[in-house]
Design an enzyme around this catalytic site. Structure first.
Site: not given
Length: 288
Positions: A2-3
Site C-alpha cells: 500500500p502506497e
DNA sequence: CTTGGGTCCTGTGCGC
DNA sequence: TGCGCACAGGACCCAA
C-alpha cells in the site's frame, strides 16, 4: 501493498463492484485489526448503499447513503479480494485471484445485492477500518493534517519548499511524512529521489528551488507510471498471477542494492542504508 | 517543536 | 530439513 499507486489500483478494482451497490451481508470475523472495528460496524454497513469508492492519501473511502463513509487503511499487508458471479466474456479483474494467505487472515467479508463478494485479508493486521460521518471526514484525526494529493495542483514546488524550510531532517524522511505530501511510502520516495538526483540524506532545508521543481515533477511521474502498471507487487505476492502489479519491474533503485545505476551515463552502484529503521536505496554517484 | 527510536503483527527468505 | 534472525509497502506514541 500500500502506497498511493497500490491503493489507487485497489480503488479502481473496488469501484465497479461496490459503487452503486448495496451491501446485503457483512461477516466480521474478529473484533479488531490494528484498532477495534467501530461499534456496530457490521450492522451499520449492512443495508447501506455505496455511492462511490474514493481515495485520500493511502486511505480507501467508500461513501455510503447512510451519511457515513467506510474508511479502510491497508497497513502493510491489507488486501481486498473481489469475487463476482461469472459473466460471459468478461476478463477477471486485477484482484480476483485467490488470496495468497488463504482463508486464515480473511477478517471481513461482505456481499452486495449484485451477488459480488468482497473479502479483506490482512496477515499482519496493521490495517484498520473506520465508519466516519462523511461530513466530518475532513476534521477527523486520520485526515485533518494530511498534506496535498501529489497528483493534484496543491502539490507544487512552493509547497515543498515551505515544508522543507529550516528542517535539518533528511529529505527522504520528510517526504515520507504524510503531512507534507499524501501517499508516498518507502518505495516511491526512493524512486522519486533517484529520478531527481537528490540524495535521500540531504537535509530538507538544503533542497533548493530547482531540486524542488524536479521532485514535484518526478514524484508525479513515478506515481502516474506506477498507477498505470497497477502498482508494485512484492516478492511474496508475485505468484503466478498476471493480475498483480507490474511496477516492481520498473524500479530504478528500490530492491537493487549492489546493482548498477540505470541512469544513462552513470557508472554508480545502487547502495542501501537505514534511515529511521527503514531501508533507503539510492545511487551515491548521481544523487547529491 | 523537531527528531529518533520502539511498537503493533505475521510471514518469508536467507545463512548456517 | 530445521532454526534463528533480519527484514517487510505504515503510522502512532513517547522520550529527549
Amino acid at each position: 501493498m500500500p502506497e498511493l499507486p497500490e491503493v489507487e489500483t485497489v480503488r479502481r478494482g473496488l469501484q465497479p463492484v461496490l459503487g452503486g451497490a448495496r451491501v446485503v451481508r457483512v461477516e466480521q470475523r474478529r473484533p479488531d485489526l490494528r484498532f477495534p472495528f467501530p461499534y456496530g460496524f457490521a450492522q451499520r454497513l449492512t443495508g447501506a448503499r455505496v455511492d462511490a469508492v474514493l481515495r485520500r492519501a493511502k486511505y480507501l473511502l467508500a461513501s455510503l447513503d447512510t451519511g457515513e463513509t467506510w474508511v479502510t487503511h491497508l497497513g502493510m499487508t491489507g488486501r481486498f479480494l473481489v469475487e463476482r458471479p461469472e459473466v460471459q466474456g468478461e476478463s477477471p479483474g486485477r484482484f480476483t485471484h485467490a488470496a495468497p494467505e488463504g482463508a486464515k487472515h480473511a477478517h471481513l467479508a461482505l456481499e452486495t445485492d449484485a451477488g459480488a463478494r468482497v473479502t479483506f485479508f490482512d496477515a499482519r493486521r496493521f490495517g484498520y477500518m473506520g465508519l466516519i460521518p462523511t461530513a466530518e471526514l475532513g476534521s477527523h484525526p486520520w485526515f485533518a493534517e494530511i498534506g496535498p494529493e501529489p497528483l493534484e495542483p496543491g502539490f507544487d514546488a512552493a509547497h515543498l519548499l515551505g515544508a522543507f524550510k529550516g528542517r535539518s531532517q533528511a529529505v527522504k524522511t520528510v517526504l515520507l511524512d504524510q503531512r507534507v505530501v499524501a501517499g508516498l511510502g518507502n518505495i516511491y520516495v526512493c524512486e522519486a529521489l533517484h529520478r531527481s538526483g537528490v540524495s535521500p540524506r540531504r537535509p530538507a532545508g538544503k533542497v533548493g528551488r530547482a531540486a524542488a521543481l524536479r521532485l514535484v515533477k518526478d514524484v508525479r511521474a513515478v506515481l502516474e507510471e506506477a498507477i498505470i502498471a497497477g502498482g508494485s507487487t512484492l516478492r511474496d505476492y508475485a505468484q503466478a498471477d498476471g493480475l498483480s502489479g507490474l511496477f516492481q519491474h520498473s524500479w530504478a533503485v528500490y530492491g537493487r542494492e549492489g546493482e548498477p545505476c540505470i541512469r544513462p551515463g552513470c557508472a554508480g552502484t545502487v547502495a542501501r542504508f537505514a534511515q529511521g529503521g527503514r531501508s533507503t536505496f539510492f545511487c551515491p554517484r548521481c544523487q547529491r
